[in-house]
Design a protein around this motif. Sequence first.
Motif, PDB file in Angstrom:
ATOM      1  N   TRP A 118       0.865  -1.124   0.014  1.00  0.00           N
ATOM      2  CA  TRP A 118      -0.050  -0.018  -0.083  1.00  0.00           C
ATOM      3  C   TRP A 118       0.717   1.351   0.189  1.00  0.00           C
ATOM      4  CZ3 TRP A 118       0.832  -3.224   3.888  1.00  0.00           C
ATOM      5  CH2 TRP A 118       1.170  -3.024   5.241  1.00  0.00           C
ATOM      6  N   ALA A 119       0.248   2.390  -0.569  1.00  0.00           N
ATOM      7  CA  ALA A 119       0.960   3.633  -0.520  1.00  0.00           C
ATOM      8  C   ALA A 119       0.349   4.550   0.172  1.00  0.00           C
ATOM      9  CB  ALA A 119       1.129   3.968  -1.965  1.00  0.00           C
ATOM     10  N   ILE A 120       1.107   5.480   0.870  1.00  0.00           N
ATOM     11  CA  ILE A 120       0.282   6.525   1.666  1.00  0.00           C
ATOM     12  C   ILE A 120       1.062   7.818   1.684  1.00  0.00           C
ATOM     13  CG2 ILE A 120      -0.196   7.263   4.096  1.00  0.00           C
ATOM     14  CD1 ILE A 120      -0.372   4.443   4.872  1.00  0.00           C
ATOM     15  N   ASP A 121       0.174   8.861   1.476  1.00  0.00           N
ATOM     16  CA  ASP A 121       0.954  10.266   1.143  1.00  0.00           C
ATOM     17  C   ASP A 121       1.623  10.651   2.819  1.00  0.00           C
ATOM     18  OD1 ASP A 121       1.452  13.317   1.559  1.00  0.00           O
ATOM     19  OD2 ASP A 121       0.377  13.159  -0.240  1.00  0.00           O
ATOM     20  N   ASP A 122       3.008  10.661   2.546  1.00  0.00           N
ATOM     21  CA  ASP A 122       3.951  10.770   3.918  1.00  0.00           C
ATOM     22  C   ASP A 122       3.517  11.941   4.565  1.00  0.00           C
ATOM     23  OD1 ASP A 122       5.659   9.380   5.661  1.00  0.00           O
ATOM     24  OD2 ASP A 122       7.249  11.072   4.932  1.00  0.00           O
ATOM     25  N   VAL A 123       2.870  13.114   4.060  1.00  0.00           N
ATOM     26  CA  VAL A 123       2.595  14.187   4.601  1.00  0.00           C
ATOM     27  C   VAL A 123       1.203  14.270   5.207  1.00  0.00           C
ATOM     28  CG1 VAL A 123       2.221  16.667   4.206  1.00  0.00           C
ATOM     29  CG2 VAL A 123       4.107  15.634   3.133  1.00  0.00           C
ATOM     30  N   THR A 124       0.080  14.076   4.327  1.00  0.00           N
ATOM     31  CA  THR A 124      -1.396  13.847   5.024  1.00  0.00           C
ATOM     32  C   THR A 124      -1.801  12.661   5.442  1.00  0.00           C
ATOM     33  OG1 THR A 124      -1.940  13.253   2.793  1.00  0.00           O
ATOM     34  CG2 THR A 124      -1.661  15.849   3.020  1.00  0.00           C
ATOM     35  N   ASN A 125      -0.884  11.781   5.098  1.00  0.00           N
ATOM     36  CA  ASN A 125      -1.470  10.382   5.612  1.00  0.00           C
ATOM     37  C   ASN A 125      -2.518   9.656   4.922  1.00  0.00           C
ATOM     38  OD1 ASN A 125       0.970   9.752   7.658  1.00  0.00           O
ATOM     39  ND2 ASN A 125      -0.347  10.848   9.109  1.00  0.00           N
ATOM     40  N   ASP A 126      -2.791  10.299   3.867  1.00  0.00           N
ATOM     41  CA  ASP A 126      -3.942   9.711   3.125  1.00  0.00           C
ATOM     42  C   ASP A 126      -3.522   8.547   2.189  1.00  0.00           C
ATOM     43  OD1 ASP A 126      -5.495  11.654   3.543  1.00  0.00           O
ATOM     44  OD2 ASP A 126      -5.255  12.750   2.033  1.00  0.00           O
ATOM     45  N   VAL A 127      -4.450   7.408   2.229  1.00  0.00           N
ATOM     46  CA  VAL A 127      -3.933   6.104   1.524  1.00  0.00           C
ATOM     47  C   VAL A 127      -4.142   6.622   0.069  1.00  0.00           C
ATOM     48  CG1 VAL A 127      -4.645   3.905   0.917  1.00  0.00           C
ATOM     49  CG2 VAL A 127      -4.955   4.626   3.278  1.00  0.00           C
ATOM     50  N   LEU A 128      -3.340   6.254  -0.829  1.00  0.00           N
ATOM     51  CA  LEU A 128      -3.112   6.472  -2.377  1.00  0.00           C
ATOM     52  C   LEU A 128      -3.563   5.234  -2.968  1.00  0.00           C
ATOM     53  CD1 LEU A 128      -0.180   9.053  -2.480  1.00  0.00           C
ATOM     54  CD2 LEU A 128      -2.352   9.654  -2.005  1.00  0.00           C
ATOM     55  N   GLY A 129      -3.198   4.344  -2.672  1.00  0.00           N
ATOM     56  CA  GLY A 129      -3.341   3.152  -3.438  1.00  0.00           C
ATOM     57  C   GLY A 129      -2.913   1.700  -2.687  1.00  0.00           C
ATOM     58  N   PHE A 130      -3.237   0.644  -3.285  1.00  0.00           N
ATOM     59  CA  PHE A 130      -2.588  -0.694  -2.702  1.00  0.00           C
ATOM     60  C   PHE A 130      -2.652  -1.578  -4.091  1.00  0.00           C
ATOM     61  CE2 PHE A 130      -7.451  -0.938  -2.482  1.00  0.00           C
ATOM     62  CZ  PHE A 130      -7.739  -2.353  -3.231  1.00  0.00           C
ATOM     63  N   ARG A 131      -1.944  -2.614  -3.698  1.00  0.00           N
ATOM     64  CA  ARG A 131      -1.932  -3.730  -4.880  1.00  0.00           C
ATOM     65  C   ARG A 131      -1.579  -5.089  -4.169  1.00  0.00           C
ATOM     66  NH1 ARG A 131       3.557  -4.352  -8.263  1.00  0.00           N
ATOM     67  NH2 ARG A 131       4.915  -3.924  -6.797  1.00  0.00           N
ATOM     68  N   MET A 132      -1.697  -6.100  -4.903  1.00  0.00           N
ATOM     69  CA  MET A 132      -1.722  -7.417  -4.495  1.00  0.00           C
ATOM     70  C   MET A 132      -1.023  -8.031  -5.796  1.00  0.00           C
ATOM     71  SD  MET A 132      -4.428 -10.807  -3.485  1.00  0.00           S
ATOM     72  CE  MET A 132      -5.090 -10.373  -4.992  1.00  0.00           C
ATOM     73  N   GLY A 133       0.244  -8.841  -5.436  1.00  0.00           N
ATOM     74  CA  GLY A 133       0.802  -9.408  -6.443  1.00  0.00           C
ATOM     75  C   GLY A 133       1.871 -10.573  -6.027  1.00  0.00           C
ATOM     76  N   PHE A 134       2.768 -10.910  -6.776  1.00  0.00           N
ATOM     77  CA  PHE A 134       3.566 -12.170  -6.534  1.00  0.00           C
ATOM     78  C   PHE A 134       5.187 -11.838  -6.854  1.00  0.00           C
ATOM     79  CE2 PHE A 134      -0.788 -13.475  -7.870  1.00  0.00           C
ATOM     80  CZ  PHE A 134      -1.068 -14.048  -6.747  1.00  0.00           C
ATOM     81  N   GLU A 135       6.051 -12.209  -6.156  1.00  0.00           N
ATOM     82  CA  GLU A 135       7.246 -11.974  -6.816  1.00  0.00           C
ATOM     83  C   GLU A 135       7.662 -12.835  -7.874  1.00  0.00           C
ATOM     84  OE1 GLU A 135      10.150 -12.527  -3.400  1.00  0.00           O
ATOM     85  OE2 GLU A 135       9.371 -10.589  -2.580  1.00  0.00           O
ATOM     86  N   GLU A 136       6.984 -13.891  -8.044  1.00  0.00           N
ATOM     87  CA  GLU A 136       7.030 -14.894  -9.209  1.00  0.00           C
ATOM     88  C   GLU A 136       5.848 -15.407  -9.328  1.00  0.00           C
ATOM     89  OE1 GLU A 136      10.324 -17.647  -8.134  1.00  0.00           O
ATOM     90  OE2 GLU A 136      11.563 -16.511  -9.188  1.00  0.00           O
ATOM     91  N   ALA A 137       5.497 -15.449 -10.758  1.00  0.00           N
ATOM     92  CA  ALA A 137       4.365 -16.170 -11.090  1.00  0.00           C
ATOM     93  C   ALA A 137       4.304 -16.709 -12.631  1.00  0.00           C
ATOM     94  CB  ALA A 137       3.046 -14.987 -11.160  1.00  0.00           C
ATOM     95  N   SER A 138       3.806 -17.836 -12.671  1.00  0.00           N
ATOM     96  CA  SER A 138       3.933 -18.539 -14.216  1.00  0.00           C
ATOM     97  C   SER A 138       2.738 -19.369 -14.258  1.00  0.00           C
ATOM     98  CB  SER A 138       5.064 -19.148 -14.202  1.00  0.00           C
ATOM     99  OG  SER A 138       5.425 -20.176 -13.118  1.00  0.00           O
TER     100      SER A 138
END
Length: 288
Positions: A118-138
């Motif tokens: 997840w990503a957060i604005d370090d000044v306002t603490n607003d959540v900017l986004g999130f993601r789900m993934g894998f270091e390896e996928a096939s």
Amino acid sequence: MNKALSREQLIRFSLLSSLSTGAWSDLQPLEDAELGRYVGQAYIEMDSYIDNSTKFSRITFGENIKIQANADLIELGQYSRSGETQAADLSLSNVGFGYIDDDGKIIPFEVNNPFFEWAIDDVTNDVLGFRMGFEEASGVFQADIASFSGNIGMTFNDAANSITYAGQLSGASQTLDNIRSSVLGLNSSDCSAVSGVECSYDLSNFRSFNVGDADGSSTSDFFVSFQKQNLTWKWGDQANGETSSYTTTSGFFMSLPTSNVINLGDASTGTSSLRTEFIDRGVGRWTN
């Protein structure tokens, strides 16, 4: 007169004897040389970094997973956009991870080290986004695509002219657009170089995708994310600058890298679906 100890007394005596020989010893730290003899793997790893006032945090699970799983419908981001009705950022039906071959053997979809980020604005603490993934996928990912936001990595090959093209996502009007796209085509400047070849194809024609890098190896770019604004996700060794990055657009976004190479002569038929069930229930996808 001597009296023999009972069984219970013998057990108690043995326990007390063991405790008196060092069970209460203080813990001692290991020296570096001794510590280096031991190797371990953390089940959960946490990491974070700040990039241009945005703080990214990730939880990675040390797991190697093989699955064959199906879903009737995945629909994300169903909100109105200008000029659109009843659309979604991602609208996928008959979704499948892995498949069943002609001999009835399960060919799984394989992932290593799944993560949430997840990503957060370090000044306002607003959540900017999130993601789900894998270091390896096939493996094989399947879906009937009605609309797609993100990127589909696919190569088109024009063997007659010895030219290859990278696939581009387009809207219904066949203008390049990677948000709620319904057409997989080619860059218009490349299309003009091949006379008489249809360069745009409905995404519904492509029903199976070989997830991986172009050389067929596993990929770290397979993920689904949501962000309030265009956002660049990074991963790798931040301290030493050995990173990869991926820029996503606002809304739900799916990165679907594949090793598929489609000959232009066969592109109108796309890619066929594969079997995902042992028994034909009359719903979903059973065979081709």
